[in-house]
Motif scaffolding. Structure first.
Motif, PDB file in Angstrom:
ATOM      1  N   ALA A  34       0.712  -1.135  -0.056  1.00 45.41           N
ATOM      2  CA  ALA A  34       0.029   0.005   0.127  1.00 45.41           C
ATOM      3  C   ALA A  34       0.672   1.310  -0.045  1.00 45.41           C
ATOM      4  O   ALA A  34       0.884   2.205  -0.883  1.00 45.41           O
ATOM      5  N   PRO A  35       1.847   1.308   0.997  1.00 46.28           N
ATOM      6  CA  PRO A  35       2.929   2.534   0.880  1.00 46.28           C
ATOM      7  C   PRO A  35       3.642   2.654  -0.405  1.00 46.28           C
ATOM      8  O   PRO A  35       3.731   3.637  -0.984  1.00 46.28           O
ATOM      9  N   ASN A  36       3.787   1.484  -0.847  1.00 46.29           N
ATOM     10  CA  ASN A  36       4.745   1.343  -2.119  1.00 46.29           C
ATOM     11  C   ASN A  36       3.917   1.818  -3.274  1.00 46.29           C
ATOM     12  O   ASN A  36       4.539   2.937  -4.138  1.00 46.29           O
ATOM     13  N   LEU A  37       2.719   1.649  -3.416  1.00 53.11           N
ATOM     14  CA  LEU A  37       1.777   2.206  -4.276  1.00 53.11           C
ATOM     15  C   LEU A  37       1.529   3.468  -4.467  1.00 53.11           C
ATOM     16  O   LEU A  37       1.538   4.241  -5.455  1.00 53.11           O
ATOM     17  N   THR A  38       1.354   4.080  -3.063  1.00 49.10           N
ATOM     18  CA  THR A  38       1.196   5.430  -2.997  1.00 49.10           C
ATOM     19  C   THR A  38       2.527   6.267  -3.467  1.00 49.10           C
ATOM     20  O   THR A  38       2.433   7.342  -4.229  1.00 49.10           O
ATOM     21  N   ALA A  39       3.558   5.613  -3.096  1.00 54.72           N
ATOM     22  CA  ALA A  39       4.824   6.483  -3.488  1.00 54.72           C
ATOM     23  C   ALA A  39       5.100   6.396  -5.076  1.00 54.72           C
ATOM     24  O   ALA A  39       5.263   7.490  -5.698  1.00 54.72           O
ATOM     25  N   GLN A  40       4.731   5.289  -5.660  1.00 55.12           N
ATOM     26  CA  GLN A  40       4.707   5.239  -7.043  1.00 55.12           C
ATOM     27  C   GLN A  40       3.702   6.150  -7.799  1.00 55.12           C
ATOM     28  O   GLN A  40       4.222   6.680  -8.804  1.00 55.12           O
ATOM     29  N   ALA A  41       2.586   6.040  -7.338  1.00 54.38           N
ATOM     30  CA  ALA A  41       1.487   7.005  -7.866  1.00 54.38           C
ATOM     31  C   ALA A  41       2.138   8.510  -7.745  1.00 54.38           C
ATOM     32  O   ALA A  41       1.976   9.160  -8.733  1.00 54.38           O
ATOM     33  N   LYS A  42       2.671   8.892  -6.719  1.00 60.53           N
ATOM     34  CA  LYS A  42       3.256  10.240  -6.594  1.00 60.53           C
ATOM     35  C   LYS A  42       4.384  10.494  -7.641  1.00 60.53           C
ATOM     36  O   LYS A  42       4.390  11.459  -8.206  1.00 60.53           O
ATOM     37  N   GLN A  43       5.249   9.460  -7.561  1.00 59.01           N
ATOM     38  CA  GLN A  43       6.186   9.594  -8.448  1.00 59.01           C
ATOM     39  C   GLN A  43       5.878   9.651  -9.930  1.00 59.01           C
ATOM     40  O   GLN A  43       6.756  10.441 -10.602  1.00 59.01           O
TER      41      GLN A  43
END
Ligand code: ATP
Length: 258
Positions: free
Chosen positions: A203-212
């Protein structure tokens, strides 16, 4: 919750187990959720409790797909609410997507508790309390969905979902992103993108990727999605498990015996 010392070698896994048990005590998670957690723990152990390269690639494709979506929706069930409520709200916020409470063993009380919890964490759009549509091909309670959410979404994120509902959503023509530690589950095999990782990390990795990726041009996002092949990614996940296990086995046999 039971206090777990940070020095414990299985700290993260034990904290997760405690969170799900606490979710049952608080009426967020069904007792069957404990069994799903146990199954997940077993696969996480086989993976080495880490985000593997194939999971990172699937996470990137999932983020690109969600950013390209016209109407993304994120599903939340009892285990997800117990494990990562805050992280799901952060993901919804990064994608401007609704969170839909969607339970396998539905009770109105549990739906409300989960919706309230997500709102307490600052979620802006939480739906699922008043479903107004049904997903074809599922029995009534499991088919319930909401217009403006999962029912008419083009891309749906379904963490820790069962195979029937995944299949039914794919049959509606949706792109379906699963988060599931079992690369052999029906959910993982039917989904468009399967992230074989623990939701605590995914979940946090997906948020970080979406932001990136949010500033990337659409054609580049489209290329990431087009180049992604779920079947070969699941194959890689199984290989990663086997390689990890072989390493563990060799370490065990080469360690000095008492
Ligand atoms: P399917 O119908 O897809 O074959 P299933 O019956 O094996 O699914 P369920 O009990 O419906 O499984 O759903 C639980 C799934 O979620 C399991 O595949 C389990 O490995 C996975 N899972 C459990 N905990 C986690 C977690 N923390 N992170 C990611 N996946 C998890």
């Amino acid at each position: 919750m039971t206090e777990i010392p940070k020095s414990h070698p299985r700290y993260a896994s034990l904290v997760a187990r405690e969170r799900v048990a606490e979710g049952v005590r608080k009426g967020l998670t069904s007792s069957q959720g404990l069994i799903a957690q146990g199954r997940g723990e077993c696969f996480d152990y086989l993976l080495g409790e880490r985000t593997t390269p194939s999971a990172a690639a699937a996470t990137q494709a999932a983020a690109a797909m969600l950013l390209l979506a016209d109407r993304p929706a994120l599903s939340v069930n009892g285990n997800v609410a117990a494990l990562v409520p805050e992280e799901m709200v952060a993901l919804a916020c990064a994608l401007a997507a609704p969170l839909e409470v969607n339970l396998f063993h539905r009770s109105e009380e549990r739906v409300k508790r989960i919706a309230d919890l997500l709102r307490d964490y600052g979620a802006e759009r939480v739906i699922g309390e008043n479903p107004d549509a049904t997903i074809p091909g599922l029995d009534h309670a499991r088919a319930l969905a909401t217009r403006g959410g999962i029912y008419d979404a083009d891309v749906v994120l379904i963490p820790l979902e069962d195979g029937d509902r995944c299949e039914a959503l794919v049959a509606m023509g949706k792109k379906v992103i699963a988060i599931d530690l079992n690369p052999l589950s029906r959910t993982a095999r039917r989904a468009t993108v399967s992230i074989v990782d623990n939701i605590l990390r995914a979940a946090p990795n997906l948020t970080a990727q979406a932001k990136q990726l949010s500033s990337m041009r659409h054609e580049n996002l489209e290329r990431i999605v087009q180049e992604y092949d779920n079947e070969s990614m699941l194959h890689r996940a199984v290989q990663e498990m086997m390689t990890h296990l072989q390493g563990q086995f060799q370490d065990y046999h080469s360690a000095p015996k008492d």
